[in-house]
Design a protein around this motif. Structure first.
Motif, PDB file in Angstrom:
ATOM      1  N   CYS A   5       0.858  -1.183   0.000  1.00  0.00           N
ATOM      2  CA  CYS A   5       0.000   0.000   0.000  1.00  0.00           C
ATOM      3  C   CYS A   5       0.893   1.231   0.000  1.00  0.00           C
ATOM      4  CB  CYS A   5      -0.918   0.008   1.222  1.00  0.00           C
ATOM      5  SG  CYS A   5      -2.078   1.383   1.249  1.00  0.00           S
ATOM      6  N   ILE A   6       0.581   2.177  -0.865  1.00  0.00           N
ATOM      7  CA  ILE A   6       1.348   3.419  -0.997  1.00  0.00           C
ATOM      8  C   ILE A   6       0.390   4.591  -0.799  1.00  0.00           C
ATOM      9  CG2 ILE A   6       2.815   4.807  -2.505  1.00  0.00           C
ATOM     10  CD1 ILE A   6       3.408   2.143  -4.036  1.00  0.00           C
ATOM     11  N   SER A   7       0.739   5.494   0.116  1.00  0.00           N
ATOM     12  CA  SER A   7      -0.102   6.650   0.413  1.00  0.00           C
ATOM     13  C   SER A   7       0.734   7.911   0.417  1.00  0.00           C
ATOM     14  CB  SER A   7      -0.783   6.488   1.779  1.00  0.00           C
ATOM     15  OG  SER A   7      -1.511   5.289   1.851  1.00  0.00           O
ATOM     16  N   MET A   8       0.098   9.023   0.076  1.00  0.00           N
ATOM     17  CA  MET A   8       0.767  10.320   0.111  1.00  0.00           C
ATOM     18  C   MET A   8      -0.223  11.371   0.575  1.00  0.00           C
ATOM     19  SD  MET A   8       2.789  12.361  -2.928  1.00  0.00           S
ATOM     20  CE  MET A   8       4.312  11.435  -2.745  1.00  0.00           C
ATOM     21  N   ASN A   9       0.258  12.252   1.461  1.00  0.00           N
ATOM     22  CA  ASN A   9      -0.602  13.307   2.001  1.00  0.00           C
ATOM     23  C   ASN A   9      -1.900  12.747   2.584  1.00  0.00           C
ATOM     24  OD1 ASN A   9       1.057  15.639   1.367  1.00  0.00           O
ATOM     25  ND2 ASN A   9       0.527  15.265  -0.772  1.00  0.00           N
ATOM     26  N   GLY A  10      -1.806  11.553   3.159  1.00  0.00           N
ATOM     27  CA  GLY A  10      -2.962  10.967   3.803  1.00  0.00           C
ATOM     28  C   GLY A  10      -3.936  10.273   2.879  1.00  0.00           C
ATOM     29  N   LYS A  11      -3.631  10.195   1.588  1.00  0.00           N
ATOM     30  CA  LYS A  11      -4.534   9.555   0.631  1.00  0.00           C
ATOM     31  C   LYS A  11      -3.841   8.369  -0.040  1.00  0.00           C
ATOM     32  CE  LYS A  11      -7.072  13.816  -0.437  1.00  0.00           C
ATOM     33  NZ  LYS A  11      -7.498  14.747  -1.507  1.00  0.00           N
TER      34      LYS A  11
END
Length: 273
Positions: A5-11
């Motif tokens: 799983c990859i997330s950025m800025n909480g998304k």
């Protein structure tokens, strides 16, 4: 086999699962995004976070010594909460016991685990250096149980969770791991000064975290490995990027998998810019 799983800025940016959650003879159950994996030593990040919450609430202090909670253990009057969190206590790692493969599947009471810990003298004088020891986080887990009035472990089939406690007892998904570490860096769990302590690396260890360097990119998090399960959780503060990977079956090292993931992610980010 596993999930990433990859997330950025909480998304969430990307999530993918491959392989099986279980295989018994010819019967196999496909894994999905809700499959839980044993995250082993990533548990230490959760343990450290709870300790920081207790410190913030005034229920614990960095300088509290081990003998205030668990008297009679080697060096207990000289070992502090801070030393255990940073692997600077000198406590011997009981998972290095030569007989560990023979007793790891047997449930142990807290008293039995403490008796095993008590067999070994300190490996070095407290705070004189750092050396990774699961014993530190097993004991921190016991301290948490005492302060919170709740058990840390759930029983499992392989290495019994009654042994691993705060050092490696949790199960999770990559998505939940990302939510956890993003919550840490968004200061939702405790004040920012505690996060600075958590990621301050001395002699290779922070307080429940380690550091990963990939070229010009730096991340903080932890790895985990137990009974065929491998996992890694990373957060890149400069990019607000979280990456979690959990596996229950590897044919190549997890570091090689993640190196490819990093390459793809940062290439995509450069193209986006």
């Amino acid at each position: 086999m596993g999930s990433v799983c990859i997330s950025m800025n909480g998304k969430m940016l990307y999530s993918h699962t491959t392989g099986y959650s279980s295989m018994e003879g010819t019967h196999a159950v496909s894994a999905n995004e809700n499959t839980k994996y044993r995250i082993a030593s990533i548990t230490k990040m959760f343990t450290a976070a709870i300790i920081f919450q207790l410190i913030q609430e005034g229920k614990l202090d960095y300088s509290n010594t081990l003998d205030q909670f668990l008297p009679g253990l080697p060096g207990a009057s000289k070992i502090t909460i801070a030393m255990m969190m940073s692997h600077r206590s000198g406590l011997h790692n009981i998972l290095d016991d030569p007989d560990y493969p023979n007793w790891k599947s047997q449930p142990k009471t807290k008293e039995e685990v403490l008796k095993m810990i008590n067999r070994y003298p300190l490996d070095f004088a407290p705070d004189s250096k750092a050396a990774y020891s699961n014993t530190n986080y097993i004991l921190l887990g016991y301290i948490i149980e005492e302060k919170c009035g709740k058990p840390y472990s759930e029983k499992q089939v392989e290495a019994d969770m009654s042994i691993l406690a705060g050092a490696g007892a949790l199960l999770s998904t990559p998505d939940d791991l990302n939510k956890f570490i993003q919550g840490l860096y968004a200061h939702k769990l405790f004040k920012s000064r505690y996060l600075l302590h958590m990621q301050s690396i001395t002699d290779g260890f922070g307080m429940g975290m380690t550091e990963f360097v990939y070229g010009e990119h730096k991340a903080y998090g932890h790895t985990g490995s137990i009974d065929g399960f491998n996992s890694q959780l990373e957060y890149f503060p400069d990019d607000k990027l979280a990456i979690a990977y959990c596996s229950n079956g590897l044919s190549i090292p997890i570091a090689d998998v993640l190196n490819e993931v990093h390459s793809i992610v940062y290439q995509a980010l450069e193209e986006y810019k």
